[in-house]
Write a protein that holds these residues in place. Structure first.
Motif, mmCIF file in Angstrom:
data_model
loop_
_atom_site.group_PDB
_atom_site.id
_atom_site.type_symbol
_atom_site.label_atom_id
_atom_site.label_comp_id
_atom_site.label_asym_id
_atom_site.label_seq_id
_atom_site.Cartn_x
_atom_site.Cartn_y
_atom_site.Cartn_z
ATOM 1 N N ILE A 202 0.851 -1.191 0.000
ATOM 2 C CA ILE A 202 0.000 0.000 0.000
ATOM 3 C C ILE A 202 0.884 1.237 0.000
ATOM 4 C CG2 ILE A 202 -1.784 1.241 1.267
ATOM 5 C CD1 ILE A 202 -2.520 -1.523 2.505
ATOM 6 N N ALA A 203 0.541 2.206 -0.822
ATOM 7 C CA ALA A 203 1.317 3.446 -0.883
ATOM 8 C C ALA A 203 1.423 4.061 0.504
ATOM 9 C CB ALA A 203 0.660 4.424 -1.853
ATOM 10 N N PHE A 204 2.587 4.637 0.798
ATOM 11 C CA PHE A 204 2.878 5.170 2.125
ATOM 12 C C PHE A 204 1.810 6.146 2.594
ATOM 13 C CE2 PHE A 204 5.095 8.353 4.793
ATOM 14 C CZ PHE A 204 5.467 7.522 5.839
ATOM 15 N N ASP A 205 1.381 7.030 1.717
ATOM 16 C CA ASP A 205 0.395 8.043 2.111
ATOM 17 C C ASP A 205 -1.008 7.466 2.258
ATOM 18 O OD1 ASP A 205 2.266 10.031 2.220
ATOM 19 O OD2 ASP A 205 1.937 10.705 0.161
ATOM 20 N N ASP A 206 -1.203 6.221 1.799
ATOM 21 C CA ASP A 206 -2.541 5.619 1.836
ATOM 22 C C ASP A 206 -2.620 4.443 2.803
ATOM 23 O OD1 ASP A 206 -3.221 7.402 -0.184
ATOM 24 O OD2 ASP A 206 -2.687 5.981 -1.769
ATOM 25 N N ASP A 207 -1.649 4.334 3.701
ATOM 26 C CA ASP A 207 -1.591 3.140 4.550
ATOM 27 C C ASP A 207 -2.710 3.062 5.580
ATOM 28 O OD1 ASP A 207 -0.743 5.137 6.222
ATOM 29 O OD2 ASP A 207 1.156 4.189 6.774
ATOM 30 N N ASP A 208 -3.520 4.106 5.709
ATOM 31 C CA ASP A 208 -4.705 4.010 6.573
ATOM 32 C C ASP A 208 -5.887 3.414 5.818
ATOM 33 O OD1 ASP A 208 -5.298 6.080 4.848
ATOM 34 O OD2 ASP A 208 -5.527 7.610 6.407
ATOM 35 N N LEU A 209 -5.676 3.085 4.539
ATOM 36 C CA LEU A 209 -6.679 2.428 3.694
ATOM 37 C C LEU A 209 -7.948 3.263 3.512
ATOM 38 C CD1 LEU A 209 -6.279 -1.264 4.877
ATOM 39 C CD2 LEU A 209 -5.546 -0.279 2.701
ATOM 40 N N VAL A 213 -7.008 4.727 -2.473
ATOM 41 C CA VAL A 213 -5.833 3.996 -1.983
ATOM 42 C C VAL A 213 -5.080 3.415 -3.177
ATOM 43 C CG1 VAL A 213 -5.007 2.095 -0.548
ATOM 44 C CG2 VAL A 213 -7.017 3.417 0.175
ATOM 45 N N ARG A 214 -3.817 3.771 -3.276
ATOM 46 C CA ARG A 214 -2.971 3.243 -4.356
ATOM 47 C C ARG A 214 -2.209 2.019 -3.850
ATOM 48 N NH1 ARG A 214 -1.391 5.491 -8.975
ATOM 49 N NH2 ARG A 214 -2.239 7.503 -8.271
ATOM 50 N N ILE A 215 -2.305 0.924 -4.617
ATOM 51 C CA ILE A 215 -1.675 -0.330 -4.208
ATOM 52 C C ILE A 215 -0.849 -0.895 -5.359
ATOM 53 C CG2 ILE A 215 -2.061 -2.701 -3.442
ATOM 54 C CD1 ILE A 215 -4.524 -1.823 -2.004
ATOM 55 N N GLN A 216 0.375 -1.264 -5.049
ATOM 56 C CA GLN A 216 1.246 -1.954 -6.007
ATOM 57 C C GLN A 216 1.199 -3.450 -5.711
ATOM 58 O OE1 GLN A 216 3.545 -0.745 -8.655
ATOM 59 N NE2 GLN A 216 3.225 -2.935 -9.019
ATOM 60 N N PRO A 244 0.645 -5.233 -11.554
ATOM 61 C CA PRO A 244 -0.094 -3.987 -11.808
ATOM 62 C C PRO A 244 -0.125 -3.064 -10.582
ATOM 63 C CG PRO A 244 -1.618 -5.787 -11.392
ATOM 64 C CD PRO A 244 -0.250 -6.405 -11.419
ATOM 65 N N GLU A 245 -0.302 -1.779 -10.848
ATOM 66 C CA GLU A 245 -0.564 -0.787 -9.804
ATOM 67 C C GLU A 245 -1.989 -0.286 -10.005
ATOM 68 O OE1 GLU A 245 2.174 2.576 -8.051
ATOM 69 O OE2 GLU A 245 1.045 3.385 -9.750
ATOM 70 N N VAL A 246 -2.760 -0.281 -8.902
ATOM 71 C CA VAL A 246 -4.194 -0.004 -9.009
ATOM 72 C C VAL A 246 -4.600 0.971 -7.909
ATOM 73 C CG1 VAL A 246 -6.495 -1.027 -8.977
ATOM 74 C CG2 VAL A 246 -4.588 -2.305 -9.959
#
Length: 449
Positions: A202-209, A213-216, A244-246
């Protein structure tokens, strides 16, 4: 008396004069030895003459080099072509005695062993391999296929062999020409069974979900050659990329399915991730900020970056980090009688070195002395679930609000606004006296945007 002696002499002469010489018979015999017991061309043969009574010799070596010799021992004879050849030795002597002996020697082609293994299509189970025999000079063949079908063969070219069990398998060929035997081994590898698997970061800035939310995604499938992804609640619903990154933009539990294929098998794996409503509020807990001596001795830093979510000590401050610092805590001593939060671009009144390209942050250290409208209680801080309350605050810098505070009020709420306009609150939970390594423990709630 003389008469008797004369008669005796006559008799002896007569007897010896009538005697005949006996001829010496010739008995021919010979042996040979093949160098290194190697009958494959080129073949070198040495001959040992064991003839008795012979004086003259005539050797004939069919197919040999040289092909003739009159020596008692002819030395080394070499054969360059396959075949069955005769060796003839005739011996004679002055008495007219003669004898002959004939032997045969079989010369073989050289025995060379080699075979080629070719993987047909791919090495995923079940894997088919074609076997091509490149050996020469042999007339019998014995194949062993470890874990293969068939397991054995006596054919010169066994054709195709199927291996099902993953791992290394040994193929052994043994060949013979009746006199010499050779063997060779080669190893083939069957890939593991197909296993779909994936992980994600999970992207660092989106880790609170909190959406978006950007996920690799990281594909960890085994023995797969192609992939089919399905994403619920994302900006793309399907993908054939390996990794993929979504971006997910819907709340709730969402299913991610990876289908892995390799042309022989197809298997799928699903995982679920829960996403939440965006509160535009980031919660940062249990942060330690050291007093000035703890910072300069590099025990506990006094500088904090909201973007990095990291506390930095004096030795960790670089030019790049200087530009990312939002919060600076200045504690004068372990007694905590004089403490304040200061803007990164206003360090002249502290013991800290100035930062390069510093940011500007507004602080209200003492709400009770601020003389401004902004106000946030401890209860409000604890109950805050989104940024609604922070958004309504008008955070202004006033002389009263910049006043130092001591440790007499606990917990204490300090308000701030970053250079980017993000509003936040610091809750001081503890003043920890540890001499020059003393620090405060805080929680922070700040707007994401």
């Amino acid at each position: 008396m003389n008469k008797i002696r004369f008669i005796l002499m006559i008799l002896v002469f007569t007897l010896y004069g009538c005697a005949k010489e006996e001829a010496v018979p010739v008995i021919v015999d010979f042996e040979f030895d093949v160098f290194n017991d190697d009958f494959s061309i080129p073949v070198q043969v040495v001959f040992f003459n064991k003839t008795e009574g012979g004086e003259d010799y005539e050797w004939t070596f069919e197919g040999g080099v040289p092909s003739r010799s009159v020596n008692r021992n002819p030395g080394v004879i070499q054969y360059e072509a396959k075949g069955t050849y005769t060796i003839e030795l005739t011996a004679s002597n002055q008495d007219g005695s003669m004898d002959t002996k004939i032997l045969e020697i079989q010369i073989d082609d050289p025995v060379l062993i080699d075979f080629e293994v070719t993987n047909l299509v791919d090495n995923f189970s079940p894997a088919t391999f074609s076997i091509q025999n490149n050996s020469s000079g042999a007339d019998s063949f014995s194949w062993t296929f470890e874990g293969g079908t068939p397991a054995n063969s006596s054919s010169e070219n066994p054709g195709e062999v199927v291996f099902t069990e993953p791992g290394d398998h040994e193929i052994t060929l043994e060949i013979s020409n009746g006199r010499e035997t050779y063997s060779q081994q080669k190893t083939i590898t069957v890939a593991p069974f197909l296993v779909p698997d994936f992980d994600f970061e999970i992207a660092f800035d989106d880790d609170d979900l909190q959406i978006p939310v950007r996920i690799q995604f990281e594909n960890k499938s085994i023995s797969a050659t192609s992939y089919q992804w399905e994403f619920q609640g994302a900006n793309v619903l399907t993908s054939n990329d390996e990794n993929p990154e979504v971006v997910f933009n819907q709340t709730g539990s969402k299913t991610i399915t990876l289908t892995a294929l390799n042309g022989k098998e197809t298997k799928s794996l699903s995982k679920e991730i829960s996403f939440f409503t965006n509160t535009n509020l980031r919660e940062l807990n249990d942060i330690r900020l050291g007093i000035n001596t703890a910072h300069t001795s590099n025990t506990t830093g006094s500088f904090y970056s909201i973007a990095d979510r990291t506390v930095y000590t004096a030795e960790e401050i670089t030019t790049a980090i200087s530009e990312r610092i939002d919060i600076v805590f200045f504690g004068l001593s372990s007694t905590f009688v004089r403490n304040r939060f200061v803007s990164p671009d206003e360090l002249s009144g502290t013991t800290f070195d100035a930062l390069q390209n510093p940011k500007s942050t507004i602080f209200i250290n003492s709400q009770e002395l601020c003389g401004c409208s902004a106000s946030l209680s401890v209860a409000q801080f604890d109950a805050m679930q989104d940024d609604t309350l922070l958004s309504s605050l008008l955070i202004e810098e006033t002389p009263g609000g910049l006043q130092d505070f001591d440790n007499s009020v606990l917990p204490r709420i300090v308000l701030f606004q970053t250079q980017e306009g993000k509003k936040g609150a610091i809750k001081i939970k503890n003043f920890v006296n540890d001499g020059q390594n003393s620090f405060i423990s805080v929680d922070i709630k700040v707007q994401k945007e």
